[in-house]
Design an enzyme around this catalytic site. Sequence first.
Site, PDB file in Angstrom:
ATOM      1  N   ASN A  10       4.620   3.105   0.919  1.00  0.00           N
ATOM      2  CA  ASN A  10       4.287   4.156   1.776  1.00  0.00           C
ATOM      3  C   ASN A  10       4.864   3.820   3.084  1.00  0.00           C
ATOM      4  O   ASN A  10       4.238   3.087   3.966  1.00  0.00           O
ATOM      5  CB  ASN A  10       2.986   4.397   1.480  1.00  0.00           C
ATOM      6  CG  ASN A  10       2.442   5.650   2.534  1.00  0.00           C
ATOM      7  OD1 ASN A  10       3.529   6.145   2.860  1.00  0.00           O
ATOM      8  ND2 ASN A  10       1.197   5.979   2.649  1.00  0.00           N
ATOM      9  N   TRP A  11       6.082   4.138   3.550  1.00  0.00           N
ATOM     10  CA  TRP A  11       6.682   4.042   4.710  1.00  0.00           C
ATOM     11  C   TRP A  11       6.174   4.631   5.781  1.00  0.00           C
ATOM     12  O   TRP A  11       6.340   4.506   6.957  1.00  0.00           O
ATOM     13  CB  TRP A  11       8.118   4.004   4.528  1.00  0.00           C
ATOM     14  CG  TRP A  11       8.859   3.107   3.744  1.00  0.00           C
ATOM     15  CD1 TRP A  11       8.219   2.073   3.044  1.00  0.00           C
ATOM     16  CD2 TRP A  11      10.268   3.063   3.162  1.00  0.00           C
ATOM     17  NE1 TRP A  11       9.230   1.607   2.366  1.00  0.00           N
ATOM     18  CE2 TRP A  11      10.385   1.849   2.563  1.00  0.00           C
ATOM     19  CE3 TRP A  11      11.434   3.621   3.748  1.00  0.00           C
ATOM     20  CZ2 TRP A  11      11.790   1.508   1.909  1.00  0.00           C
ATOM     21  CZ3 TRP A  11      12.666   3.288   3.267  1.00  0.00           C
ATOM     22  CH2 TRP A  11      12.656   2.117   2.421  1.00  0.00           C
ATOM     23  N   LYS A  12       5.026   5.664   5.550  1.00  0.00           N
ATOM     24  CA  LYS A  12       4.841   6.501   6.565  1.00  0.00           C
ATOM     25  C   LYS A  12       5.586   6.985   7.493  1.00  0.00           C
ATOM     26  O   LYS A  12       6.706   7.147   7.118  1.00  0.00           O
ATOM     27  CB  LYS A  12       3.532   5.716   7.239  1.00  0.00           C
ATOM     28  CG  LYS A  12       2.555   5.231   5.937  1.00  0.00           C
ATOM     29  CD  LYS A  12       0.944   4.748   6.751  1.00  0.00           C
ATOM     30  CE  LYS A  12       0.354   4.159   5.681  1.00  0.00           C
ATOM     31  NZ  LYS A  12      -1.099   3.685   6.116  1.00  0.00           N
ATOM     32  N   HIS A  99      -3.213  11.919   0.974  1.00  0.00           N
ATOM     33  CA  HIS A  99      -3.491  10.671   1.453  1.00  0.00           C
ATOM     34  C   HIS A  99      -4.581  10.575   2.677  1.00  0.00           C
ATOM     35  O   HIS A  99      -4.555  11.913   3.302  1.00  0.00           O
ATOM     36  CB  HIS A  99      -2.119  10.086   2.096  1.00  0.00           C
ATOM     37  CG  HIS A  99      -2.299   8.653   2.686  1.00  0.00           C
ATOM     38  ND1 HIS A  99      -2.946   8.263   3.861  1.00  0.00           N
ATOM     39  CD2 HIS A  99      -1.935   7.333   2.333  1.00  0.00           C
ATOM     40  CE1 HIS A  99      -2.961   7.142   3.923  1.00  0.00           C
ATOM     41  NE2 HIS A  99      -2.296   6.410   3.034  1.00  0.00           N
ATOM     42  N   GLU A 101      -4.734   9.668   5.732  1.00  0.00           N
ATOM     43  CA  GLU A 101      -4.195  10.523   7.123  1.00  0.00           C
ATOM     44  C   GLU A 101      -3.830  11.703   6.955  1.00  0.00           C
ATOM     45  O   GLU A 101      -3.999  12.359   7.864  1.00  0.00           O
ATOM     46  CB  GLU A 101      -3.088   9.381   7.313  1.00  0.00           C
ATOM     47  CG  GLU A 101      -3.337   7.865   7.671  1.00  0.00           C
ATOM     48  CD  GLU A 101      -2.448   6.794   7.326  1.00  0.00           C
ATOM     49  OE1 GLU A 101      -1.137   7.242   7.184  1.00  0.00           O
ATOM     50  OE2 GLU A 101      -2.806   5.888   7.419  1.00  0.00           O
ATOM     51  N   GLU A 173      -7.938   4.247  -2.063  1.00  0.00           N
ATOM     52  CA  GLU A 173      -7.781   3.640  -0.821  1.00  0.00           C
ATOM     53  C   GLU A 173      -8.754   3.894  -0.157  1.00  0.00           C
ATOM     54  O   GLU A 173      -9.241   4.964   0.518  1.00  0.00           O
ATOM     55  CB  GLU A 173      -6.616   4.472  -0.240  1.00  0.00           C
ATOM     56  CG  GLU A 173      -5.215   4.263  -0.834  1.00  0.00           C
ATOM     57  CD  GLU A 173      -3.989   4.428  -0.091  1.00  0.00           C
ATOM     58  OE1 GLU A 173      -2.884   3.434  -0.169  1.00  0.00           O
ATOM     59  OE2 GLU A 173      -3.635   5.323   0.520  1.00  0.00           O
ATOM     60  N   GLY A 179      -4.621  -0.139   6.773  1.00  0.00           N
ATOM     61  CA  GLY A 179      -4.085  -0.387   8.179  1.00  0.00           C
ATOM     62  C   GLY A 179      -5.081  -1.414   9.118  1.00  0.00           C
ATOM     63  O   GLY A 179      -4.544  -1.531  10.281  1.00  0.00           O
ATOM     64  N   SER A 219      -4.591  -2.269   3.058  1.00  0.00           N
ATOM     65  CA  SER A 219      -4.125  -3.827   3.501  1.00  0.00           C
ATOM     66  C   SER A 219      -3.868  -4.543   2.364  1.00  0.00           C
ATOM     67  O   SER A 219      -4.140  -5.902   2.379  1.00  0.00           O
ATOM     68  CB  SER A 219      -5.418  -4.098   4.388  1.00  0.00           C
ATOM     69  OG  SER A 219      -5.559  -3.462   5.458  1.00  0.00           O
ATOM     70  N   GLY A 240       1.309  -0.220   2.436  1.00  0.00           N
ATOM     71  CA  GLY A 240       1.755   0.712   3.677  1.00  0.00           C
ATOM     72  C   GLY A 240       2.299  -0.419   4.701  1.00  0.00           C
ATOM     73  O   GLY A 240       3.609  -0.764   4.347  1.00  0.00           O
ATOM     74  N   GLY A 241       1.872  -0.941   5.486  1.00  0.00           N
ATOM     75  CA  GLY A 241       2.204  -2.204   6.416  1.00  0.00           C
ATOM     76  C   GLY A 241       3.130  -3.051   5.507  1.00  0.00           C
ATOM     77  O   GLY A 241       4.347  -3.155   6.201  1.00  0.00           O
TER      78      GLY A 241
HETATM   79  P1  PGA Z   1      -1.882  -0.222   4.318  1.00  0.00           P
HETATM   80  O1  PGA Z   1      -1.639   1.181   4.185  1.00  0.00           O
HETATM   81  O2  PGA Z   1      -1.236  -1.023   3.276  1.00  0.00           O
HETATM   82  O3  PGA Z   1      -1.200  -0.474   5.595  1.00  0.00           O
HETATM   83  O4  PGA Z   1      -3.370  -0.610   4.518  1.00  0.00           O
HETATM   84  C1  PGA Z   1      -1.825   1.692   2.716  1.00  0.00           C
HETATM   85  C2  PGA Z   1      -1.838   3.084   2.693  1.00  0.00           C
HETATM   86  O5  PGA Z   1      -2.250   3.969   3.584  1.00  0.00           O
HETATM   87  O6  PGA Z   1      -1.162   3.822   1.675  1.00  0.00           O
END
Ligand code: PGA
Length: 260
Positions: A10-12, A99, A101, A173, A179, A219, A240-241
């Site tokens: 997930n490149w956000k 998600h 976010e 999640e 994050g 994470s 994500g990251g």
């Molecule tokens: P993260 O993000 O790996 O940076 O914690 C995961 C996500 O939000 O899908």
Amino acid sequence: MQRRPLIVGNWKMNGLIEIAQDLADGICAGLAEREGRLHCEVVVCPSFTALNSVNRRLGRSSLKMGAQTMSHHEPGAHTGEICGFMLRNVGCRFVILGHSERREDQGETDDLVAKKVVAAFRDGLTPILCVGEKLDQRKAGSALSVVEAQLMAALPHLPESPNKRGQLVVAYEPVWAIGTGETATTEQIQEIHGALRQVLVRELGEIAANRVRILYGGSMKPSNASEILAMPDVDGGLIGGAALTASDFLAIIDAALHQE
Ligand code: PGA
């Protein structure tokens, strides 16, 4: 039942076109090196603006592409929205929905997320439905009931056919682990994933439920991927990251390949 592991990046809201292309190129090259032993499915979800450029880089790679959200509407007068039909047109096969976010920043409710899941099936996209509790909810002991309620909002609206229903992907999640560098313990993860599987069996029937892949996200990185992916009800990761660096993302894919 053997479920094919699924690793999703997930490149956000990151990456100008050139950066997204380079990242896609790096991942495609890594997957090509692993050809023949790549029993997992790998998906990247760039921002809308990079979808077309990344799609052009996929060529014959096994790398697949998804989007990070979509509108539940059909094409028409919905300014600023992008529907599943358009995402298919630009090469997407998957779409992340609900998600945390988006639940937080855009106020997406369980009801709206359920409508999007229905629309994704309608438009021929595989929905990745995200669920997860916040820190205060975990501390209050309500993690399980929160994620079950989030899942239950969507399940009654899925297509009838067990084949279709089984294509649903769920991503657990925990919001406090996204994050933050903090990961849920493998016991916490398996507890939630096991409970989600029970809900799926109860609501969708054994055949479909055993096909649904439940991903962990929060994470996840090369150093913890192996132990998380070894849990019986963890069928992959939503990353994500660590998905923003080809070498880290490929290291997580390797962790999935080394399971069994
Ligand atoms: P993260 O993000 O790996 O940076 O914690 C995961 C996500 O939000 O899908």
